[in-house]
Design a protein around this motif. Structure first.
Motif, PDB file in Angstrom:
ATOM      1  N   ARG A  59      -0.508  -2.806   8.258  1.00 35.15           N
ATOM      2  CA  ARG A  59      -1.216  -4.060   8.505  1.00 35.15           C
ATOM      3  C   ARG A  59      -1.369  -4.891   7.238  1.00 35.15           C
ATOM      4  NH1 ARG A  59      -6.169  -2.439  12.404  1.00 35.15           N
ATOM      5  NH2 ARG A  59      -5.802  -0.384  11.530  1.00 35.15           N
ATOM      6  N   GLU A  60      -1.642  -4.212   6.118  1.00 38.38           N
ATOM      7  CA  GLU A  60      -1.744  -4.943   4.842  1.00 38.38           C
ATOM      8  C   GLU A  60      -0.416  -5.586   4.480  1.00 38.38           C
ATOM      9  OE1 GLU A  60      -5.311  -5.122   4.244  1.00 38.38           O
ATOM     10  OE2 GLU A  60      -4.138  -5.639   2.485  1.00 38.38           O
TER      11      GLU A  60
ATOM     12  N   TYR B 145       2.835 -12.419   5.767  1.00 41.66           N
ATOM     13  CA  TYR B 145       2.336 -13.698   6.298  1.00 41.66           C
ATOM     14  C   TYR B 145       2.025 -14.652   5.153  1.00 41.66           C
ATOM     15  CZ  TYR B 145      -0.540 -16.847   9.212  1.00 41.66           C
ATOM     16  OH  TYR B 145      -1.076 -17.924   9.873  1.00 41.66           O
ATOM     17  N   ASN B 146       1.456 -14.130   4.065  1.00 43.81           N
ATOM     18  CA  ASN B 146       1.190 -14.968   2.910  1.00 43.81           C
ATOM     19  C   ASN B 146       2.477 -15.476   2.268  1.00 43.81           C
ATOM     20  OD1 ASN B 146      -1.687 -15.375   2.022  1.00 43.81           O
ATOM     21  ND2 ASN B 146      -1.718 -13.214   2.527  1.00 43.81           N
TER      22      ASN B 146
ATOM     23  N   TYR C  95       5.211 -16.027   3.891  1.00 43.01           N
ATOM     24  CA  TYR C  95       5.672 -17.062   4.827  1.00 43.01           C
ATOM     25  C   TYR C  95       4.945 -18.380   4.557  1.00 43.01           C
ATOM     26  CZ  TYR C  95       5.625 -19.545   9.333  1.00 43.01           C
ATOM     27  OH  TYR C  95       5.674 -20.489  10.309  1.00 43.01           O
ATOM     28  N   VAL C  96       3.630 -18.308   4.359  1.00 36.64           N
ATOM     29  CA  VAL C  96       2.863 -19.537   4.131  1.00 36.64           C
ATOM     30  C   VAL C  96       3.317 -20.226   2.852  1.00 36.64           C
ATOM     31  CG1 VAL C  96       0.591 -20.288   3.343  1.00 36.64           C
ATOM     32  CG2 VAL C  96       0.802 -18.992   5.423  1.00 36.64           C
TER      33      VAL C  96
ATOM     34  N   PRO D  60       0.840  -1.194   0.000  1.00 39.00           N
ATOM     35  CA  PRO D  60       0.000   0.000   0.000  1.00 39.00           C
ATOM     36  C   PRO D  60       0.871   1.238   0.000  1.00 39.00           C
ATOM     37  CG  PRO D  60      -0.013  -1.035   2.153  1.00 39.00           C
ATOM     38  CD  PRO D  60       0.766  -1.925   1.254  1.00 39.00           C
TER      39      PRO D  60
ATOM     40  N   GLU E 160      -0.237 -10.775  14.788  1.00 39.07           N
ATOM     41  CA  GLU E 160      -0.220 -12.124  15.327  1.00 39.07           C
ATOM     42  C   GLU E 160      -1.335 -12.932  14.699  1.00 39.07           C
ATOM     43  OE1 GLU E 160      -0.998 -12.488  19.457  1.00 39.07           O
ATOM     44  OE2 GLU E 160      -0.031 -14.448  19.514  1.00 39.07           O
ATOM     45  N   SER E 161      -1.012 -14.121  14.224  1.00 38.65           N
ATOM     46  CA  SER E 161      -2.062 -14.952  13.662  1.00 38.65           C
ATOM     47  C   SER E 161      -2.649 -15.814  14.785  1.00 38.65           C
ATOM     48  CB  SER E 161      -1.474 -15.854  12.586  1.00 38.65           C
ATOM     49  OG  SER E 161      -0.802 -16.935  13.192  1.00 38.65           O
TER      50      SER E 161
ATOM     51  N   LYS F 167       4.017 -14.656  15.139  1.00 39.56           N
ATOM     52  CA  LYS F 167       4.047 -13.205  15.348  1.00 39.56           C
ATOM     53  C   LYS F 167       5.060 -12.604  14.374  1.00 39.56           C
ATOM     54  CE  LYS F 167       3.585 -13.965  20.351  1.00 39.56           C
ATOM     55  NZ  LYS F 167       2.790 -15.125  20.196  1.00 39.56           N
TER      56      LYS F 167
ATOM     57  N   ARG G 127       0.173  -8.619   6.463  1.00 41.28           N
ATOM     58  CA  ARG G 127      -0.627  -9.751   5.976  1.00 41.28           C
ATOM     59  C   ARG G 127       0.006 -10.342   4.727  1.00 41.28           C
ATOM     60  NH1 ARG G 127      -5.584  -8.519   8.205  1.00 41.28           N
ATOM     61  NH2 ARG G 127      -5.486  -6.500   7.233  1.00 41.28           N
TER      62      ARG G 127
END
Lengths: 186, 175
Positions: free
Chosen positions: B132-133, B139-140, B142-143, B17, B113-114, B119, B136
């Motif tokens: 925050r975006e 986190y994606n 990382y997955v 963003p 934190e998920s 974290k 996230r």
């Protein structure tokens, strides 16, 4: 910017990459077949499928949380609904219904009408004790453990054994909050 | 055999963003930490940290302890929600109110934190916008590159080259 709202099962299913259903079914069938050849005992195979499912579940939970944006469920009822409507939809393309809640709300059944793992499958007489889809039980148990819920997951009804639907019973044993891992004197 | 096919580029959320950057392209992010639910530091990467006061193990402990306590405090001070745990009682990840950043005159620390206890802490220049975006998106990443990597054992330090590369690439775009 406000956090994203959780997405519905259909929306998530549409956005993730999908694999050919037959490839998935036949690959799973090959795995079960190989396990039966290697381990020979049906109980051993059941245990191994559950363990494999557990290992999948502990990784799968992060993908589920990342793609579906669900926030922490308030209680176990919501958890079961989320698994049935969003989780199963996202990974298997089918939804389940939640029913048979017991009195204290800690145990429920997920009923699947349709199960992509068992297309084309018939169990021979030699394997009558086999829970063919036991990997699913392991996946649910593993995933819930990573969100601090210790559960017991079993198959109650299995169409391959002659019942009329697929029913998984999930029982919440306890919630395990995270602890501060460092001792004060370290 | 390629585990991560080039065609499997996941685009889980919009690109970084736009925020109010400082004009120093690529130099807005100082450090990132990844912790799991047991307090183990899975990853620590720094891009710009001229001042280091503690050796790494203590630094990680301090960071984890800080966040654990902050979560506890913010839940206790919450003027809106009715149910609060007592101070010091461990909470389930995702319970309580979730604080997401604090800002000082020299840096801004953003936190996510998920519910599974992962974290992600990002320390950036204070002029960066709401991250925050971005968290996230990280986190994606990382997955996709860590969780789906069969050679990675969950709970251990992350040593995936592809993940590091992707992360660096994305971090450079944060303004």
């Amino acid at each position: 910017m406000a956090p994203l709202a959780p997405r519905s099962g259909d929306a998530v299913f549409a956005s993730v990459e999908r694999v050919n259903a037959e490839l998935f079914t036949l690959t799973y069938g090959a795995i079960v077949r190989q396990l039966l050849t290697d381990l020979e005992e049906v109980d051993e195979v059941n245990k191994q499928l559950d363990q494999m499912g557990y290992n999948i579940g502990i990784r799968l939970i992060d993908e589920f949380l990342a793609k579906s944006n669900v926030s922490r469920c308030v209680d176990f009822k919501e958890t079961a609904e989320v698994i049935a409507k969003v989780g199963l939809k996202m990974f298997l393309g089918v939804t389940a219904s939640v029913s048979n809640w017991d009195a204290d709300g800690l145990s429920c059944s997920l009923i699947l009408e349709d199960n992509p793992l068992v297309d084309f499958v018939e169990l021979p007489d030699a394997c009558q004790g086999l829970y063919y889809c036991n990997v699913l039980a392991g996946v649910i148990r593993g995933a819930l453990e990573m969100v601090s819920m210790k559960t017991e997951v079993n198959w109650v009804r299995d169409m391959l054994r002659g019942d009329d639907a697929y029913e998984i019973r999930i029982k919440l044993l306890k919630q395990v909050p995270e602890e501060y891992p460092y001792k004060d004197d370290e | 055999m390629q585990f991560f096919g080039a065609s499997a580029e996941s685009n889980p959320s919009p690109l970084a963003p736009a925020g109010t950057g400082t004009g120093l392209l690529g130099n807005n992010t100082f450090m990132i930490y990844f912790f799991n639910r047991n307090g183990e530091c899975l990853l620590y990467r720094e891009w710009h940290r001229p001042l280091k006061t503690l050796e790494s193990h203590q630094d990680h402990k301090l960071m984890f302890g800080l966040l654990f306590s902050l979560k506890s405090f913010t839940t206790k001070l919450d003027p809106i929600s009715a149910e609060k745990g007592s101070l010091g009682v461990p909470l389930l990840p995702g319970q309580g109110c979730s604080f997401h950043c604090f800002c000082t005159n020299t840096y801004k620390l953003s936190f996510m934190e998920s519910p599974s206890g992962i974290k992600i802490i990002l320390v950036t220049h204070p002029k960066c916008g709401d991250l925050r975006e971005s968290l996230r998106y990280i986190y994606n990443i990382y997955v996709d590159y860590v969780m789906k990597n069969p050679l990675y054992a969950p709970g251990t330090a992350i040593k995936c080259e592809l993940f590091n590369t992707k992360l660096d690439q994305y971090i450079r775009t944060i303004v």
